[in-house]
Design an enzyme around this catalytic site. Sequence first.
Site, PDB file in Angstrom:
ATOM      1  N   MET A  85       0.841  -1.193   0.000  1.00  0.00           N
ATOM      2  CA  MET A  85       0.000   0.000   0.000  1.00  0.00           C
ATOM      3  C   MET A  85       0.880   1.248   0.000  1.00  0.00           C
ATOM      4  SD  MET A  85      -3.321  -1.002   2.216  1.00  0.00           S
ATOM      5  CE  MET A  85      -2.593  -0.783   3.819  1.00  0.00           C
TER       6      MET A  85
ATOM      7  N   HIS B 234       9.296   0.976   2.925  1.00  0.00           N
ATOM      8  CA  HIS B 234      10.401   1.018   3.883  1.00  0.00           C
ATOM      9  C   HIS B 234      11.223  -0.258   3.724  1.00  0.00           C
ATOM     10  CE1 HIS B 234       7.948  -1.802   6.094  1.00  0.00           C
ATOM     11  NE2 HIS B 234       6.975  -0.918   6.216  1.00  0.00           N
TER      12      HIS B 234
ATOM     13  N   HIS C 223       9.490  -3.578   3.115  1.00  0.00           N
ATOM     14  CA  HIS C 223       9.062  -3.834   1.730  1.00  0.00           C
ATOM     15  C   HIS C 223      10.257  -4.221   0.861  1.00  0.00           C
ATOM     16  CE1 HIS C 223       5.817  -0.938   3.056  1.00  0.00           C
ATOM     17  NE2 HIS C 223       5.096  -1.946   2.610  1.00  0.00           N
TER      18      HIS C 223
ATOM     19  N   ASP D  91       7.928   9.355  -3.727  1.00  0.00           N
ATOM     20  CA  ASP D  91       8.943   8.796  -2.821  1.00  0.00           C
ATOM     21  C   ASP D  91       9.075   7.290  -3.028  1.00  0.00           C
ATOM     22  OD1 ASP D  91       9.361  11.255  -1.785  1.00  0.00           O
ATOM     23  OD2 ASP D  91       8.238  10.918   0.078  1.00  0.00           O
ATOM     24  N   ASP D  92       7.932   6.624  -3.174  1.00  0.00           N
ATOM     25  CA  ASP D  92       7.968   5.172  -3.371  1.00  0.00           C
ATOM     26  C   ASP D  92       8.732   4.819  -4.648  1.00  0.00           C
ATOM     27  OD1 ASP D  92       6.602   4.694  -1.035  1.00  0.00           O
ATOM     28  OD2 ASP D  92       4.636   4.607  -1.994  1.00  0.00           O
TER      29      ASP D  92
ATOM     30  N   GLN E 177      12.442   4.913  -4.363  1.00  0.00           N
ATOM     31  CA  GLN E 177      13.004   3.709  -3.743  1.00  0.00           C
ATOM     32  C   GLN E 177      13.008   2.550  -4.720  1.00  0.00           C
ATOM     33  OE1 GLN E 177      12.685   2.785   0.326  1.00  0.00           O
ATOM     34  NE2 GLN E 177      11.004   4.242   0.584  1.00  0.00           N
TER      35      GLN E 177
ATOM     36  N   LYS F 136       5.292 -10.072   9.556  1.00  0.00           N
ATOM     37  CA  LYS F 136       4.846  -9.092  10.545  1.00  0.00           C
ATOM     38  C   LYS F 136       3.322  -9.081  10.634  1.00  0.00           C
ATOM     39  CE  LYS F 136       3.969  -4.768  11.728  1.00  0.00           C
ATOM     40  NZ  LYS F 136       3.065  -3.951  10.972  1.00  0.00           N
TER      41      LYS F 136
ATOM     42  N   SER G 118       7.105  -0.694   9.998  1.00  0.00           N
ATOM     43  CA  SER G 118       5.729  -0.546   9.562  1.00  0.00           C
ATOM     44  C   SER G 118       5.581   0.855   9.002  1.00  0.00           C
ATOM     45  CB  SER G 118       4.782  -0.726  10.758  1.00  0.00           C
ATOM     46  OG  SER G 118       3.517  -0.148  10.471  1.00  0.00           O
ATOM     47  N   SER G 119       4.752   0.990   7.978  1.00  0.00           N
ATOM     48  CA  SER G 119       4.529   2.331   7.420  1.00  0.00           C
ATOM     49  C   SER G 119       3.978   3.260   8.485  1.00  0.00           C
ATOM     50  CB  SER G 119       3.554   2.251   6.248  1.00  0.00           C
ATOM     51  OG  SER G 119       4.014   1.309   5.303  1.00  0.00           O
ATOM     52  N   ARG G 120       3.215   2.699   9.414  1.00  0.00           N
ATOM     53  CA  ARG G 120       2.590   3.540  10.445  1.00  0.00           C
ATOM     54  C   ARG G 120       3.598   4.101  11.446  1.00  0.00           C
ATOM     55  NH1 ARG G 120      -1.253  -0.470   9.794  1.00  0.00           N
ATOM     56  NH2 ARG G 120      -3.245   0.273   8.956  1.00  0.00           N
TER      57      ARG G 120
HETATM   58  O1  PAF Z   1      -0.006  -5.669   3.817  1.00  0.00           O
HETATM   59  C1  PAF Z   1      -0.441  -4.775   3.071  1.00  0.00           C
HETATM   60  O2  PAF Z   1       0.229  -3.788   2.743  1.00  0.00           O
HETATM   61  C2  PAF Z   1      -1.856  -4.873   2.532  1.00  0.00           C
HETATM   62  O3  PAF Z   1      -2.690  -5.446   3.465  1.00  0.00           O
HETATM   63  C3  PAF Z   1      -1.940  -5.617   1.179  1.00  0.00           C
HETATM   64  C4  PAF Z   1      -1.488  -7.048   1.319  1.00  0.00           C
HETATM   65  C5  PAF Z   1      -1.086  -4.895   0.156  1.00  0.00           C
HETATM   66  C6  PAF Z   1      -3.378  -5.645   0.675  1.00  0.00           C
HETATM   67  O4  PAF Z   1      -3.878  -4.371   0.459  1.00  0.00           O
END
Ligand code: PAF
Length: 280
Positions: free
Chosen positions: A32, A36, A39, A79-80, A83, A151, A187-189
């Site tokens: 999504m 980071h 990913h 930004d994405d 990367q 995670k 985590s993005s958050r």
């Molecule tokens: O883990 C995530 O970023 C999301 O839940 C996913 C798997 C891309 C589905 O939208």
Amino acid sequence: VPFEIHRTVDEIRSRVVEWRNEGLSVSLVPTMGGLHAGHLALIKHAEMIADRVVVTLFVNPTQFNNREDLTTYPGNEVDDMKQLVTTGVAALYAPSPEVMYPKGFSTAVHVDASAGILCDRHRPGHFDGVTTVCAKLFNQIPAQTACFGEKDYQQLFVIRRMVEDLNLSILIEPVPTIREEDGLALSSRNARLSKEQREAAPILHQVMIDTVASIHDGLPISKALEQGASTIERTGCFELEYFELRRQRDLDLAHSLDEPCRLFVAASLGTVRLIDNVAV
Ligand code: PAF
């Protein structure tokens, strides 16, 4: 080589079909955005197992049970992309909400296994959104494999269940969690944590490590869990949602270590909800 960017189902599908027809293997990394190092580890894994990697970027509205979480979800396509050019990714698929959910869209995938526990209890409808969008991505992009981080363990679990139950022809590849030096799971958050919250956040992982050690030292599981939960609560920083030991196989509560288990935690720091899990 600059990677390709595709915005429609026809474009991405025909490109991947071309690769498959040339005998190339393809791996999918659904995201999504807000990319980071976690990913990047998924992408590295995908590059190891396939000739071509497709990253998808779609902030899926149907999996946000909380409006504020959706509107403040970190991420910026430019930004994405910066990367992604540093990786060997072959294509980015970034569809609009209208491409994914055209007017009249009315289907959902619901996985019953693990319903009502862990994150499903606290984020009703979230996993239906996740499984539905993943089923769509798997159908839009005929890849042989798709990589998911450990995670989000319950997410990995429901997606594997869906693939098995619906005979989807894709293999799900789990990738271990990447952590900051102080143990905080990426985590993005995390980008939304204040300085003080960021300092408190690694407590979660520390308590998990201590709890696992206590269990291995012979402290009864229920005692160790109680102790861990109260340590988290006593900091006064977290709103604890769950702190539970569950079997890896079916996510049922575990009362012994007779089979592989994982310790799961979810807690909020202010408005930022953090989750983590470790193998026991
Ligand atoms: O883990 C995530 O970023 C999301 O839940 C996913 C798997 C891309 C589905 O939208």
